[in-house]
Design a protein around this motif. Structure first.
Motif, short mmCIF file in Angstrom:
data_model
loop_
_atom_site.label_atom_id
_atom_site.label_comp_id
_atom_site.label_asym_id
_atom_site.label_seq_id
_atom_site.Cartn_x
_atom_site.Cartn_y
_atom_site.Cartn_z
N TYR A 63 0.75 -1.23 -0.03
CA TYR A 63 -0.18 0.05 -0.05
C TYR A 63 0.96 1.20 0.08
O TYR A 63 0.50 2.29 -0.92
CB TYR A 63 -0.92 0.05 1.03
CG TYR A 63 -1.68 1.47 1.23
CD1 TYR A 63 -2.97 1.34 0.17
CD2 TYR A 63 -1.31 2.41 1.98
CE1 TYR A 63 -3.70 2.54 0.30
CE2 TYR A 63 -2.06 3.67 2.01
CZ TYR A 63 -3.27 3.73 1.30
OH TYR A 63 -3.97 4.77 1.28
N PHE A 86 -8.68 -0.71 -0.89
CA PHE A 86 -7.12 -1.33 -1.20
C PHE A 86 -7.49 -2.58 -0.25
O PHE A 86 -7.16 -3.72 -0.48
CB PHE A 86 -6.35 -0.48 -0.74
CG PHE A 86 -4.75 -1.22 -0.73
CD1 PHE A 86 -4.44 -1.16 -1.91
CD2 PHE A 86 -4.46 -1.61 0.42
CE1 PHE A 86 -3.01 -1.81 -2.18
CE2 PHE A 86 -3.00 -2.32 0.29
CZ PHE A 86 -2.47 -2.34 -0.80
N SER A 90 -7.58 -6.32 -1.52
CA SER A 90 -6.20 -7.19 -1.14
C SER A 90 -6.64 -8.40 -0.42
O SER A 90 -6.16 -9.68 -0.47
CB SER A 90 -5.39 -6.22 -0.28
OG SER A 90 -4.79 -5.19 -0.98
N ARG A 131 -5.35 -7.88 -8.80
CA ARG A 131 -5.15 -6.76 -7.89
C ARG A 131 -4.57 -5.48 -8.83
O ARG A 131 -5.07 -4.46 -8.65
CB ARG A 131 -3.92 -7.05 -7.10
CG ARG A 131 -4.33 -7.96 -5.83
CD ARG A 131 -2.71 -8.20 -4.78
NE ARG A 131 -3.21 -9.03 -3.84
CZ ARG A 131 -2.72 -10.08 -3.36
NH1 ARG A 131 -1.56 -10.38 -3.93
NH2 ARG A 131 -3.12 -10.54 -2.47
N TYR A 135 -6.82 -2.21 -8.31
CA TYR A 135 -6.19 -1.13 -7.78
C TYR A 135 -6.19 0.11 -8.81
O TYR A 135 -6.78 1.11 -8.44
CB TYR A 135 -4.99 -1.65 -7.28
CG TYR A 135 -4.62 -2.41 -6.17
CD1 TYR A 135 -5.43 -2.75 -5.48
CD2 TYR A 135 -3.46 -2.75 -6.25
CE1 TYR A 135 -5.67 -3.81 -4.48
CE2 TYR A 135 -3.30 -3.65 -5.33
CZ TYR A 135 -4.14 -4.36 -4.33
OH TYR A 135 -4.00 -5.33 -3.16
N VAL A 139 -9.36 1.59 -6.52
CA VAL A 139 -8.58 2.11 -5.52
C VAL A 139 -7.92 3.40 -6.02
O VAL A 139 -8.43 4.41 -5.22
CB VAL A 139 -7.77 1.00 -5.18
CG1 VAL A 139 -7.13 1.77 -3.72
CG2 VAL A 139 -8.55 -0.21 -4.64
#
Length: 177
Positions: A63, A86, A90, A131, A135, A139
């Motif tokens: 992160y 996140f 995750s 991811r 992301y 995110v």
């Protein structure tokens, strides 16, 4: 700018983003594998549980790398929302990663140190694809187009949903003398 030039620019930006994501992810991979192996070797924690703990240690480091390097130019206005998303994505990635290790360990009985590492890395690889997509899509959201295309010497500032152009103030070394 032509459509071809625009596509080339977008592909170059994507390539830089993928490279930065890969560097942060590579560091996370090393952390994940080292912590997993330390836990497997020196504790009585079961293989899958130790792998999951190592994943969460790596996620915390990732992160920081993603927010302050890979996606540092992205919207920073909703940190609580960003961190929550996140952690959720995750966790989904951790389920994917741990699911591969779990299947190998308990489904097929492949639990030697080498086999555990192979399936840990395979799980990380599969989870990394998820991811990366989640992301960058959910995110670390891109700034509005107007903010990214500010003229040289002008900064794009987003205020109340609008992008305003504000002159960049630079210190003049001659004026300080």
């Amino acid at each position: 700018m032509s459509e071809r030039g625009s596509l080339r620019t977008r592909l170059e930006l994507l390539a830089r983003e993928v490279a930065k994501f890969g560097v942060v992810g590579g560091v996370g991979l090393v952390v994940n594998i080292v912590v997993s192996n330390l836990l497997w070797r020196y504790t009585a924690i079961p293989t899958v549980r130790a792998g999951l703990l190592a994943t969460f240690v790596a996620v915390l480091g990732n992160y920081i790398g993603f927010r302050y390097w890979t996606y540092r130019d992205r919207d920073k206005s909703g940190r609580t929302r960003e961190l929550t998303l996140f952690l959720v994505f995750s966790a989904v990635g951790a389920v994917i990663e741990t699911g591969v290790l779990y299947t190998a360990t308990y489904g097929f009985g492949w639990d030697t140190p080498v086999q555990s590492n192979v399936f840990k890395i395979l799980g990380i690889g599969i989870a990394t694809l998820f991811r990366f997509w989640s992301y960058r899509t959910w995110v670390f959201k891109a700034l509005p187009v107007g903010a990214a295309k500010a003229a040289p010497g002008v900064e794009g500032v987003v205020r109340q949903g609008r992008t305003e152009r504000v002159p960049r103030v630079e210190a003049d070394s001659a004026a300080r003398r």
